[in-house]
Design a protein around this motif. Structure first.
Motif, mmCIF file in Angstrom:
data_model
loop_
_atom_site.group_PDB
_atom_site.id
_atom_site.type_symbol
_atom_site.label_atom_id
_atom_site.label_comp_id
_atom_site.label_asym_id
_atom_site.label_seq_id
_atom_site.Cartn_x
_atom_site.Cartn_y
_atom_site.Cartn_z
ATOM 1 N N ASN A 77 -18.414 -8.671 -7.511
ATOM 2 C CA ASN A 77 -18.705 -8.654 -8.944
ATOM 3 C C ASN A 77 -17.549 -9.087 -9.839
ATOM 4 O OD1 ASN A 77 -21.449 -7.167 -8.833
ATOM 5 N ND2 ASN A 77 -20.101 -5.814 -7.672
ATOM 6 N N GLY A 78 -16.409 -9.439 -9.243
ATOM 7 C CA GLY A 78 -15.269 -9.856 -10.060
ATOM 8 C C GLY A 78 -14.312 -10.682 -9.231
ATOM 9 N N LYS A 79 -14.833 -11.784 -8.670
ATOM 10 C CA LYS A 79 -14.099 -12.577 -7.678
ATOM 11 C C LYS A 79 -12.718 -13.015 -8.173
ATOM 12 C CE LYS A 79 -15.698 -14.048 -4.185
ATOM 13 N NZ LYS A 79 -16.152 -15.373 -3.801
ATOM 14 N N LYS A 80 -12.597 -13.392 -9.449
ATOM 15 C CA LYS A 80 -11.302 -13.916 -9.904
ATOM 16 C C LYS A 80 -10.201 -12.859 -9.819
ATOM 17 C CE LYS A 80 -11.806 -13.136 -14.909
ATOM 18 N NZ LYS A 80 -11.839 -13.805 -16.224
ATOM 19 N N TYR A 81 -10.582 -11.579 -9.895
ATOM 20 C CA TYR A 81 -9.583 -10.513 -9.760
ATOM 21 C C TYR A 81 -9.369 -10.140 -8.294
ATOM 22 C CZ TYR A 81 -10.137 -9.927 -14.792
ATOM 23 O OH TYR A 81 -10.170 -10.146 -16.151
ATOM 24 N N TRP A 82 -10.387 -10.362 -7.475
ATOM 25 C CA TRP A 82 -10.311 -9.984 -6.067
ATOM 26 C C TRP A 82 -9.178 -10.688 -5.329
ATOM 27 C CZ3 TRP A 82 -11.126 -13.468 -2.003
ATOM 28 C CH2 TRP A 82 -11.116 -12.903 -0.723
ATOM 29 N N TYR A 83 -8.851 -11.931 -5.734
ATOM 30 C CA TYR A 83 -7.791 -12.669 -5.045
ATOM 31 C C TYR A 83 -6.481 -11.877 -5.011
ATOM 32 C CZ TYR A 83 -10.883 -16.721 -5.237
ATOM 33 O OH TYR A 83 -11.952 -17.574 -5.084
ATOM 34 N N ASN A 96 6.129 -10.512 -2.786
ATOM 35 C CA ASN A 96 7.026 -11.078 -3.783
ATOM 36 C C ASN A 96 6.203 -11.802 -4.852
ATOM 37 O OD1 ASN A 96 8.804 -13.163 -5.011
ATOM 38 N ND2 ASN A 96 10.285 -12.364 -3.548
ATOM 39 N N GLN A 97 6.672 -11.764 -6.097
ATOM 40 C CA GLN A 97 5.912 -12.370 -7.191
ATOM 41 C C GLN A 97 5.606 -13.845 -6.958
ATOM 42 O OE1 GLN A 97 6.924 -11.485 -11.269
ATOM 43 N NE2 GLN A 97 6.442 -13.556 -11.938
ATOM 44 N N VAL A 98 6.592 -14.611 -6.483
ATOM 45 C CA VAL A 98 6.381 -16.049 -6.344
ATOM 46 C C VAL A 98 5.301 -16.354 -5.290
ATOM 47 C CG1 VAL A 98 8.178 -16.512 -4.603
ATOM 48 C CG2 VAL A 98 7.592 -18.276 -6.272
ATOM 49 N N PHE A 99 5.216 -15.523 -4.249
ATOM 50 C CA PHE A 99 4.151 -15.712 -3.260
ATOM 51 C C PHE A 99 2.794 -15.277 -3.813
ATOM 52 C CE2 PHE A 99 7.538 -16.022 -0.016
ATOM 53 C CZ PHE A 99 7.046 -17.104 0.697
ATOM 54 N N LEU A 100 2.781 -14.183 -4.597
ATOM 55 C CA LEU A 100 1.518 -13.748 -5.187
ATOM 56 C C LEU A 100 0.975 -14.811 -6.132
ATOM 57 C CD1 LEU A 100 -0.611 -11.567 -5.379
ATOM 58 C CD2 LEU A 100 0.727 -10.466 -7.193
ATOM 59 N N GLU A 101 1.863 -15.503 -6.833
ATOM 60 C CA GLU A 101 1.426 -16.607 -7.696
ATOM 61 C C GLU A 101 0.749 -17.707 -6.875
ATOM 62 O OE1 GLU A 101 4.827 -16.215 -11.226
ATOM 63 O OE2 GLU A 101 5.012 -17.742 -9.672
ATOM 64 N N VAL A 228 -8.867 -17.795 3.037
ATOM 65 C CA VAL A 228 -8.487 -19.162 2.651
ATOM 66 C C VAL A 228 -9.205 -19.609 1.381
ATOM 67 C CG1 VAL A 228 -7.976 -19.774 5.039
ATOM 68 C CG2 VAL A 228 -10.230 -20.320 4.103
ATOM 69 N N LEU A 229 -10.040 -18.730 0.808
ATOM 70 C CA LEU A 229 -10.798 -19.093 -0.392
ATOM 71 C C LEU A 229 -9.890 -19.427 -1.570
ATOM 72 C CD1 LEU A 229 -13.768 -16.524 -0.308
ATOM 73 C CD2 LEU A 229 -13.786 -18.928 0.376
ATOM 74 N N PHE A 230 -8.768 -18.708 -1.673
ATOM 75 C CA PHE A 230 -7.847 -18.964 -2.795
ATOM 76 C C PHE A 230 -7.383 -20.416 -2.789
ATOM 77 C CE2 PHE A 230 -4.699 -18.574 0.499
ATOM 78 C CZ PHE A 230 -3.614 -19.317 0.054
ATOM 79 N N PHE A 231 -7.103 -20.952 -1.590
ATOM 80 C CA PHE A 231 -6.583 -22.315 -1.484
ATOM 81 C C PHE A 231 -7.674 -23.337 -1.786
ATOM 82 C CE2 PHE A 231 -4.833 -26.026 0.873
ATOM 83 C CZ PHE A 231 -3.607 -26.095 0.217
#
Length: 477
Positions: A77-83, A96-101, A228-231
């Motif tokens: 119900n909130g895919k953009k936040y699920w990543y 680490n922040q840079v990896f989370l980005e 792998v959906l984020f990529f």
């Protein structure tokens, strides 16, 4: 409502309303209003479509059910936040922040119609779903109780950084990218990428406009299709721009499921298997190293010399990486020494929260009659007084309080050790000598290079002595 949540666990507000409608014999709108107005039920809001919320009871936090329920609810119900949650879960609860980005598809610069990374992450922090300690994001312990392994997570990030650098050299050497354009953690399309390079290859050029090589990396964890959906979404995003440049996208992995492989291939993404890019032996060494890091205590008990073999292999294939993770490997040395004398558990890189701060325990050795907590420094320079003062004034009090709260350890003695491969400055040694001779409630010891070498000699371990002489201690004392 509380009875329903007790039986079913955390539920989305619309699911709870439907069950309430059925059990109470009321219409859905009335049930929905009753759910919205109920103050006894806890709710997580602002992350879901159609103003839905996740409803739960306080007991679900204690039972450890909330994180998995929130993860599922966001996926549906909130895919953009699920990543964000998936990236944290994929990396043991700390990143680490840079990896989370990289692992989220949020823009790091203002982009019309999209919430930026900073705003989304601040929302997670305000909701107490994530904590942030200046560099690392961590799943809130109130949401999920996780034994954070800082040793593994931080060392694996160093390994990733080294692989990204090697990938840049490889693409440059074969002419896939132009000289001097390799950029680790570069920005492209207002998104963060683990790697970006400019390419003048004929197939990617559009007139005088170059193409790009873009890459992200996932290693050291099972990789499924959802991971792998984020990529895939990042690639779709940058390809949706008007006059978008041509790109070759790479996802660098050590292994992945058939479903993940199929999904990447379907979307035209190149899979950069480490064994294919850098050789089978090197890939196997990295995989074994990461396995040892993720199971440090168990590895020292079952195969105490495994890390010594890996050091030798790593120096053969990538001495630069071996040097970059010397600090982590030295914690194995100290853990190894303690494992020979303790029949109980050895823990490396454990993070605790005490005295309103996070603290990392380099080595935690559980003996029958005592608990030993060791600080490890594998630097060529001498450990100075400032470092010792911080250890004595902040870390030791926090460790002492934490040990005192562990029910099975309350009656055990507690000892603190400081191991330094570079030795100590005169001021630092003077302070340590004073504390070690005057402290009465606990024992304080320190180990200089010659002390460390003598420990190895008394153990009669040839491999360990060689590793100390050739890799850790540099010069004999």
């Amino acid at each position: 409502m509380e009875n329903i949540l007790n039986k079913k666990g955390p539920l989305m507000s619309n699911e709870l309303s439907r069950l309430l409608e059925k059990s109470e014999g009321i219409n859905y709108n009335t049930a929905s209003q009753r759910v919205a107005r109920n103050k006894k039920i806890q709710k997580i809001k602002g992350y879901f479509i159609s103003n839905l919320s996740l409803c739960y009871l306080e007991k679900h936090v204690k039972d450890g059910l909330l994180f998995d329920s929130l993860n599922k609810a966001m996926f549906e119900n909130g895919k953009k936040y699920w990543y964000t949650l998936n990236a944290l879960e994929l990396h043991g609860g700390i990143i680490n922040q840079v990896f989370l980005e990289c692992y989220t598809n949020y823009p790091i610069r203002a982009l019309k119609g999209h919430l930026p990374f900073e705003k989304i992450i601040q929302k997670f922090i305000k909701s107490n779903i994530l904590n942030f300690n200046k560099q690392y994001y961590i799943i809130s312990p109130k949401l999920k109780k996780t034994n954070i392994n800082s040793l593994a997570s931080k060392t694996i990030e160093v390994i990733k950084g080294n692989i990204i650098s090697d990938f840049g050299s490889l693409t440059k050497n074969i002419g896939l990218i132009s000289y001097n354009t390799a950029e680790p953690f570069g920005e492209y399309g207002k998104l963060r990428w683990a790697f970006k390079g400019v390419s003048n290859i004929t197939g990617l050029m559009q007139g005088n406009k170059p193409g790009f090589i873009l890459a992200d990396i996932i290693i050291g964890t099972p990789i499924y299709e959802k991971d792998v959906l984020f990529f895939i979404e990042k690639i779709k995003h940058v390809q949706s721009f008007n006059n978008a440049s041509k790109i070759i996208p790479f996802l660098i992995v050590d292994d992945l499921s058939k479903e993940a492989l199929s999904a990447l291939k379907y979307h035209g993404i190149a899979i950069g298997f480490i064994k294919e890019l850098f050789g089978q032996k090197y890939a196997e060494t990295l995989k074994e190293l990461i396995s040892v890091l993720n199971n440090a205590g168990a590895s020292l008990k079952s195969s105490p010399e495994k890390y010594l073999d890996l050091i030798k292999e790593l120096k053969k294939y990538n001495e630069g990486l071996a040097n970059n993770i010397r600090g982590a490997l030295f914690e194995f040395v100290v853990g190894h020494i303690h494992s020979l004398h303790s029949n109980n558990s050895i823990d490396l890189g454990r993070e605790i929260i005490e005295n309103n701060s996070r603290h990392e325990i380099d080595v935690l050795a559980n003996y029958n009659d005592k608990i030993v907590i060791a600080e490890c420094k594998a630097k060529r320079s001498k450990t100075d007084l400032k470092t010792i003062d911080k250890w004595l004034g902040k870390k030791i009090p926090a460790f002492k309080t934490w040990v005192g709260k562990q029910e099975t350890w309350k009656k055990k003695k507690i000892e603190f050790e400081f191991w330094s491969t570079g030795g100590f400055t005169d001021e630092a040694m003077e302070k340590l000598d004073y504390i070690s001779s005057s402290a009465s409630k606990y024992k304080v010891s320190y180990f200089k290079p010659d002390d460390i070498r003598n420990k190895a000699l008394t153990m009669g371990n040839k491999k360990l002595k060689e590793a100390l002489d050739d890799f850790f201690l540099i010069t004999k004392v």
